[in-house]
Scaffold this active site. Structure first.
Site, short mmCIF file in Angstrom:
data_model
loop_
_atom_site.label_atom_id
_atom_site.label_comp_id
_atom_site.label_asym_id
_atom_site.label_seq_id
_atom_site.Cartn_x
_atom_site.Cartn_y
_atom_site.Cartn_z
N GLY A 1 3.71 -8.93 1.08
CA GLY A 1 2.76 -8.20 1.91
C GLY A 1 1.57 -7.76 1.09
N GLY B 1 8.38 -8.14 5.45
CA GLY B 1 9.38 -7.48 6.29
C GLY B 1 10.80 -7.74 5.81
CE LYS C 1 3.33 -2.56 8.32
NZ LYS C 1 3.83 -3.77 7.71
NE ARG D 1 4.53 -16.28 2.94
CZ ARG D 1 4.66 -15.53 4.00
NH1 ARG D 1 4.44 -16.04 5.19
NH2 ARG D 1 4.99 -14.27 3.89
P1 AMP Z 1 2.16 -1.23 4.28
O1 AMP Z 1 1.96 -2.43 5.15
O2 AMP Z 1 3.01 -0.18 4.84
O3 AMP Z 1 2.55 -1.62 2.86
O4 AMP Z 1 0.75 -0.54 4.20
C1 AMP Z 1 -0.32 -1.11 3.52
C2 AMP Z 1 -1.57 -0.41 3.94
O5 AMP Z 1 -1.47 0.97 3.61
C3 AMP Z 1 -2.79 -0.91 3.24
O6 AMP Z 1 -3.55 -1.63 4.15
C4 AMP Z 1 -3.51 0.37 2.78
O7 AMP Z 1 -4.86 0.37 3.14
C5 AMP Z 1 -2.79 1.46 3.53
N1 AMP Z 1 -2.80 2.76 2.84
C6 AMP Z 1 -2.39 3.02 1.60
N2 AMP Z 1 -2.61 4.30 1.27
C7 AMP Z 1 -3.17 4.88 2.35
C8 AMP Z 1 -3.65 6.20 2.62
N3 AMP Z 1 -3.56 7.18 1.71
N4 AMP Z 1 -4.18 6.43 3.85
C9 AMP Z 1 -4.26 5.45 4.76
N5 AMP Z 1 -3.83 4.19 4.55
C10 AMP Z 1 -3.31 3.90 3.35
#
Ligand code: AMP
Length: 396
Positions: free
Chosen positions: A352, A375, A199, A37
């Protein structure tokens, strides 16, 4: 309504307030573990200095919630920035007030000034006008080069622009918006979106918007299991947001109507608990055991997704395919990194967790662009205007 960029503005001899995002990760000892960054805004700072402007940099760090927290001081950033710029960086004790104004009154363009963490004042996150006014007293021209915080209505991003006649954006912002526009507004087709992560709720609306623009969608990560459940599969204890099953149905319908090819996992790595030491096995999505949870996509899915990416000319990716932080569930994400990195497409990776995965896989340089925003990138995918960008419109 368009925004002006720093190179459109007359900044020679002016005091420039540049909002940057220096919210870099630190280890327990306070060392910077990733300075992407900081490096990202060097072209803007260099340009300003070349033009003879006086550079005042402002950023937040962490979430001090309006209180001074020494651990969240920007001092480590000042040291790294000085080294990268090969220039002195004067760090102020606060970001507003008489002492800061005195330093800025006396300054010349032989050094840059970095203000202390904006979030040591509660007014920053509250988009407070008085705090914004105090910030605006420090400079003549306002530049926003903090894409990653531009989805937030914070004082140094939004309210502050009311107190400057001349506002613009920096080169990092320009790059972010240009790459995003190349992918989503006038893309080389086929355009493929890969969406993963956990998410579900906040990415479903991104999916609803993305579906109007793409030719194919690949869904992995926890989010896939809400869709698989909507299709009638028993997904055991996999993460599912039951309240979103209807929305998932609608998205699948909408994809069908628009002839968007929708790819979901066909197999997965399942575990008997959410633990790096869990017992694991690979099953088809039809055979997920009742008490197990799917934590990664399986090898057949990786092959399927790679096949779907074969003819892609543009790929936009946000969210890992599994719990890649644990070795046992990282294969799917790393395999996707490799397929995307080796494709012949324009590849844009949202910030992210996805860029962490790309970095860990050592493939950063093979992606066309890695966004610095998490975000903010999702909000763009959702088609939402970013308050920080809106505030710059018609402020040449
Ligand atoms: P996000 O911030 O929505 O991009 O989510 C990222 C997070 O999703 C990471 O920390 C992963 O560990 C989690 N993740 C990805 N696939 C799975 C899954 N099948 N079950 C639970 N967590 C997951």
């Amino acid at each position: 309504m368009s925004i002006k960029y720093i190179n459109d503005l007359d900044i020679s001899g002016k005091r420039l307030f540049i909002r940057v995002d220096f919210n870099v990760p630190l280890d327990e000892m306070g060392n910077i573990t990733d300075d992407t960054r900081i490096r990202g805004v060097l072209p803007t700072i260099d340009h300003a200095l070349d033009e003879g402007a006086k550079v005042i940099l402002a950023s937040h760090m962490g979430r001090p919630k309006g209180k001074v927290d020494k651990k969240l001081s920007l001092e480590p950033v000042a040291r790294r920035l000085g080294r990268l710029l090969k220039k002195d960086v004067v760090m102020t004790k606060d970001c507003i007030g008489d002492e800061v104004e005195k330093i800025i009154d006396d300054m010349n363009s032989n050094y840059v000034v970095l203000l202390e963490n904006l979030r040591f004042h509660i007014g920053e996150e509250e988009n407070d006008e008085n705090f914004a006014k105090e910030l605006a007293r420090l400079a003549d021209v306002y530049i926003n080069d903090a894409f990653a915080i531009s989805h937030r209505s914070h004082a140094s991003v939004v309210a502050v622009t009311r107190f400057f006649d001349v506002c613009g954006a920096g080169f990092l912002m320009k790059k972010e918006l240009n790459y995003f526009a190349r992918a989503m507004e006038n893309p080389a087709r086929p355009l493929v979106a890969i969406i993963g992560g956990a998410k579900v709720s906040n990415k479903l609306s991104a999916l609803e918007n993305v579906i109007k623009k793409v030719d194919k969608i690949i869904v992995g990560g926890a989010m896939a299991f809400t869709f698989l459940k909507a299709l009638g599969y028993d997904v055991g204890k996999s993460l599912v947001e039951d309240t979103l099953i209807d929305t998932a149905h609608k998205i699948l319908e909408s994809a069908k109507e628009r002839n968007v090819k929708f790819y979901l996992p066909v197999d997965c790595v399942v575990a008997d608990k959410f633990d790096s030491e869990a017992e694991t096995k690979i099953t088809t999505v039809q055979e997920i055991p009742k008490d197990w949870m799917a934590l990664d996509i399986g090898p057949a899915t990786t092959t399927l997704f790679a096949q779907a990416l074969q003819d892609a000319k543009t790929i936009i990716w946000n969210g890992p395919m599994g719990v890649f932080e644990m070795d046992a569930f990282s294969r799917g994400t790393f395999a996707m990194v490799s397929h995307v990195a080796n494709s012949y497409a324009l590849t844009i990776v949202g910030g992210g967790d996805t860029d962490v995965a790309v970095n860990e896989a050592g493939e950063l340089s093979k992606m066309s662009y890695i966004s610095t925003g998490g975000g903010a990138f999702i909000d763009l995918l959702e088609g939402r205007p970013l308050p920080g960008i809106e505030a710059l419109k018609n402020k040449g």
